[in-house]
Design an enzyme around this catalytic site. Structure first.
Site, PDB file in Angstrom:
ATOM      1  N   LYS A   1     -38.479   6.022 -54.595  1.00 31.05           N
ATOM      2  CA  LYS A   1     -37.815   6.752 -53.506  1.00 31.05           C
ATOM      3  C   LYS A   1     -38.341   6.339 -52.134  1.00 31.05           C
ATOM      4  CE  LYS A   1     -40.127  11.233 -52.865  1.00 31.05           C
ATOM      5  NZ  LYS A   1     -39.855  12.589 -52.392  1.00 31.05           N
TER       6      LYS A   1
ATOM      7  N   ARG B   1     -34.591  16.554 -45.898  1.00 30.54           N
ATOM      8  CA  ARG B   1     -33.742  16.871 -47.050  1.00 30.54           C
ATOM      9  C   ARG B   1     -34.102  18.245 -47.630  1.00 30.54           C
ATOM     10  NH1 ARG B   1     -35.127  16.666 -52.276  1.00 30.54           N
ATOM     11  NH2 ARG B   1     -37.090  15.649 -51.746  1.00 30.54           N
TER      12      ARG B   1
HETATM   13  C1  DPM Z   1     -39.882  10.280 -49.204  1.00 34.54           C
HETATM   14  C2  DPM Z   1     -39.871  11.636 -48.842  1.00 34.54           C
HETATM   15  C3  DPM Z   1     -41.165  12.133 -49.146  1.00 34.54           C
HETATM   16  C4  DPM Z   1     -41.923  11.032 -49.670  1.00 34.54           C
HETATM   17  C5  DPM Z   1     -38.696  12.364 -48.249  1.00 34.54           C
HETATM   18  C6  DPM Z   1     -37.969  13.275 -49.259  1.00 34.54           C
HETATM   19  C7  DPM Z   1     -41.635  13.517 -48.911  1.00 34.54           C
HETATM   20  C8  DPM Z   1     -42.162  13.706 -47.493  1.00 34.54           C
HETATM   21  C9  DPM Z   1     -42.612  15.120 -47.216  1.00 34.54           C
HETATM   22  C10 DPM Z   1     -38.774   9.307 -49.087  1.00 34.54           C
HETATM   23  N1  DPM Z   1     -41.117   9.927 -49.663  1.00 34.54           N
HETATM   24  O1  DPM Z   1     -38.300  13.374 -50.435  1.00 34.54           O
HETATM   25  O2  DPM Z   1     -37.002  13.944 -48.840  1.00 34.54           O
HETATM   26  O3  DPM Z   1     -42.503  16.033 -48.050  1.00 34.54           O
HETATM   27  O4  DPM Z   1     -43.116  15.326 -46.116  1.00 34.54           O
HETATM   28  C11 DPM Z   1     -43.416  10.729 -51.686  1.00 34.54           C
HETATM   29  C12 DPM Z   1     -43.846  11.607 -52.735  1.00 34.54           C
HETATM   30  C13 DPM Z   1     -43.612  10.946 -53.950  1.00 34.54           C
HETATM   31  C14 DPM Z   1     -43.136   9.666 -53.626  1.00 34.54           C
HETATM   32  C15 DPM Z   1     -44.438  12.961 -52.571  1.00 34.54           C
HETATM   33  C16 DPM Z   1     -43.423  14.087 -52.573  1.00 34.54           C
HETATM   34  C17 DPM Z   1     -43.841  11.522 -55.339  1.00 34.54           C
HETATM   35  C18 DPM Z   1     -43.668  10.603 -56.498  1.00 34.54           C
HETATM   36  C19 DPM Z   1     -42.249  10.140 -56.833  1.00 34.54           C
HETATM   37  C20 DPM Z   1     -43.350  11.003 -50.177  1.00 34.54           C
HETATM   38  N2  DPM Z   1     -43.052   9.568 -52.249  1.00 34.54           N
HETATM   39  O5  DPM Z   1     -42.229  13.884 -52.346  1.00 34.54           O
HETATM   40  O6  DPM Z   1     -43.868  15.239 -52.798  1.00 34.54           O
HETATM   41  O7  DPM Z   1     -41.218  10.731 -56.417  1.00 34.54           O
HETATM   42  O8  DPM Z   1     -42.177   9.152 -57.566  1.00 34.54           O
END
Ligand code: DPM
Length: 360
Positions: A90, A141
Site C-alpha cells: 500500500k 482516508r
Molecule cells: C499509507 C497510509 C498509511 C501508511 C495511508 C492510509 C497510514 C498513515 C497514517 C499509504 N501508508 O492507509 O490511508 O495512519 O497516518 C503503513 C502502515 C502499514 C503499511 C501502518 C498503518 C501496515 C502494513 C500493511 C502507513 N503502511 O496503516 O497502520 O498494510 O501492509
C-alpha cells in the site's frame, strides 16, 4: 541459454529495507518464505532511512511526495547496489519508476483497520467512545470515512512509526485511540491491543493494505522467475485490481480512496470509493467479473522471451494466468471510470487542493 538481459539470480540476494522495526520484520518474513523455496539461496539485508522516516512532525499527506518511503531504496535498486526491496504494497505508488516492477505479492494479512484504545477507554468501541474523543490518525482516508460514520469523534494527526504512535497513545493524554492497520499490529505481535476491527460498512481499507510485496528491476528475468514463485494468486488478483483503481483515479497512496475486494474461484467482486476530506461526499461503485476456470495457475514454465513477463498494474507473475490478471486490471479501472463519471473527479480534485493548501 539465458542471455545477459535475462540476468541471473545473484549468489547473495541483497535486500533493501527501511530501518523501522515493522519494515525489518516484513523483510525478514519475506526472506524466510523465499528460503523455503530455495534453502540454499543466501540473502543480505541492507537498511536505510527514507524521507518518510526522517520527517516525523508532519502528516504524510501534507508532505506531498508520492514515493515517500520508496524513493531512496529505488535509487539503490537502479544503481544495482541492491537486488530487491520488500514493501508494504500500500506504500507503493500506482505508477512505478521506469524499469521497476513488482515481482512478489505475498498472501494478504487481514486488510482491515483496527481500533486501538488508551487504557482509560478500555472496553469501548468507536460507537461508544464519549463525544469529543480524539482519534489519532494522519490518514485522510480513515478520517473522511469515520467523520461520516462517527460524527461524535474528533481527529488529530499522529506521526512516527508504530512504536512511536503506541507510546504517544499510552503515555500522553492527547489521544483516546488510534486507528492502525490490523496487518501492521499483527506483524509487530500487538494483536492484543486490537479492540475492534473496522468492517467495510464503517471504514474500507486502503488499496493493497495488508499485502507485502517485492520490487525489483524489470530486466533480471531469472530473479523475477524465482521471486514470483511466492505470489499468492488470490492476493495478487486483488492487488492488480486495487492498483488499477488507484492508477485510473490518479489517487496517490495519500488520497481519500478506499476499497474492498473479494476473490473466489469463480469471480472477483470489487468496491471502490472516494471521499471528500470532511466525509460529507462519497462516490462508491461495486462491480464483479467472472473468472474463467483456468483463473489461477498456468502451470507451465514461463519463457523469458514471450509476453509472460508483461506487468498488470506493474505486477509481473510469469507463472499465473494472464487472462485472470487482465480481468482484474480491467475491473479496477472500470470501477474507477464509473466513479469518475459519478463525481469522484471533482471530489478528488478538491481534496488534492485542500491537502496542498494545508501544506503552505
Ligand atoms: C499509507 C497510509 C498509511 C501508511 C495511508 C492510509 C497510514 C498513515 C497514517 C499509504 N501508508 O492507509 O490511508 O495512519 O497516518 C503503513 C502502515 C502499514 C503499511 C501502518 C498503518 C501496515 C502494513 C500493511 C502507513 N503502511 O496503516 O497502520 O498494510 O501492509
Amino acid at each position: 541459454m539465458a542471455d545477459k538481459m535475462d540476468g541471473e539470480v545473484p549468489d547473495v540476494i541483497r535486500v533493501g529495507s527501511r530501518k523501522s522495526e515493522l519494515a525489518l520484520i516484513q523483510t525478514n518474513a519475506v526472506i524466510e518464505r523465499l528460503q523455503k523455496i530455495n534453502p540454499d539461496q543466501k540473502f543480505e539485508v541492507i537498511t536505510m532511512e527514507t524521507i518518510g522516516d526522517t520527517i516525523q512532525d508532519k502528516p504524510l499527506s501534507s508532505i506531498g511526495i508520492t514515493s515517500l518511503f520508496t524513493k531512496e531504496l529505488e535509487k539503490e535498486l537502479a544503481a544495482d547496489k541492491i537486488d530487491m526491496i520488500v514493501h508494504s504494497l500500500k506504500d507503493l505508488p500506482a505508477v512505478l519508476p521506469d524499469g521497476m516492477i513488482i515481482t512478489t505479492v505475498c498472501k494478504r494479512d487481514d486488510p482491515h483497520d483496527a481500533l486501538v484504545l488508551s487504557a482509560k477507554h478500555s472496553g469501548r468501541t468507536l460507537e461508544t467512545l464519549p463525544p469529543g474523543s480524539v482519534v489519532g490518525t494522519s490518514s485522510v482516508r480513515r478520517i473522511a470515512q469515520l467523520k461520516r460514520k462517527c460524527p461524535h469523534l474528533e481527529f488529530k494527526d499522529v506521526r512516527g512509526n508504530l512504536n512511536t504512535r503506541l507510546r504517544k497513545l499510552d503515555t500522553g493524554t492527547d489521544y483516546a485511540c488510534l486507528i492502525l492497520a490490523v496487518a501492521g499490529l499483527h506483524r509487530m505481535a500487538w494483536e492484543h491491543r486490537i479492540s475492534q476491527i473496522l468492517k467495510p460498512d464503517i471504514c474500507m481499507y486502503s488499496p493493497c493494505q495488508g499485502a507485502m510485496a517485492v520490487e525489483t528491476k524489470s530486466s533480471n528475468k531469472q530473479l523475477i522467475q524465482f521471486l514470483s514463485k511466492l505470489h499468492d494468486p488470490s492476493t495478487l488478483l486483488q492487488c492488480v485490481c486495487e492498483r488499477a483503481l488507484l492508477k485510473t483515479l490518479e489517487g496517490g497512496c495519500s488520497a481519500p480512496v478506499a476499497c474492498h475486494s473479494l476473490v473466489t474461484d469463480s469471480e472477483i467482486k470489487f468496491t471502490g470509493a472516494a471521499f471528500s476530506l470532511d466525509g460529507s461526499e462519497c462516490v462508491e461503485e461495486t462491480q464483479s467479473v467472472d473468472l474463467l476456470e483456468d483463473a489461477f495457475l498456468k502451470q507451465e514454465q514461463a519463457k523469458p522471451d514471450d509476453d509472460s513477463f508483461k506487468g498488470y498494474s506493474s505486477i509481473v507473475a510469469p507463472h499465473l494466468s494472464h487472462k485472470a490478471m487482465l480481468a482484474a486490471e480491467n475491473l479496477g479501472s472500470q470501477v474507477a471510470r464509473v466513479m469518475l463519471k459519478n463525481g469522484a473527479d471533482k471530489i478528488l480534485e478538491a481534496a488534492k487542493k485542500e491537502i496542498e493548501e494545508r501544506r503552505k
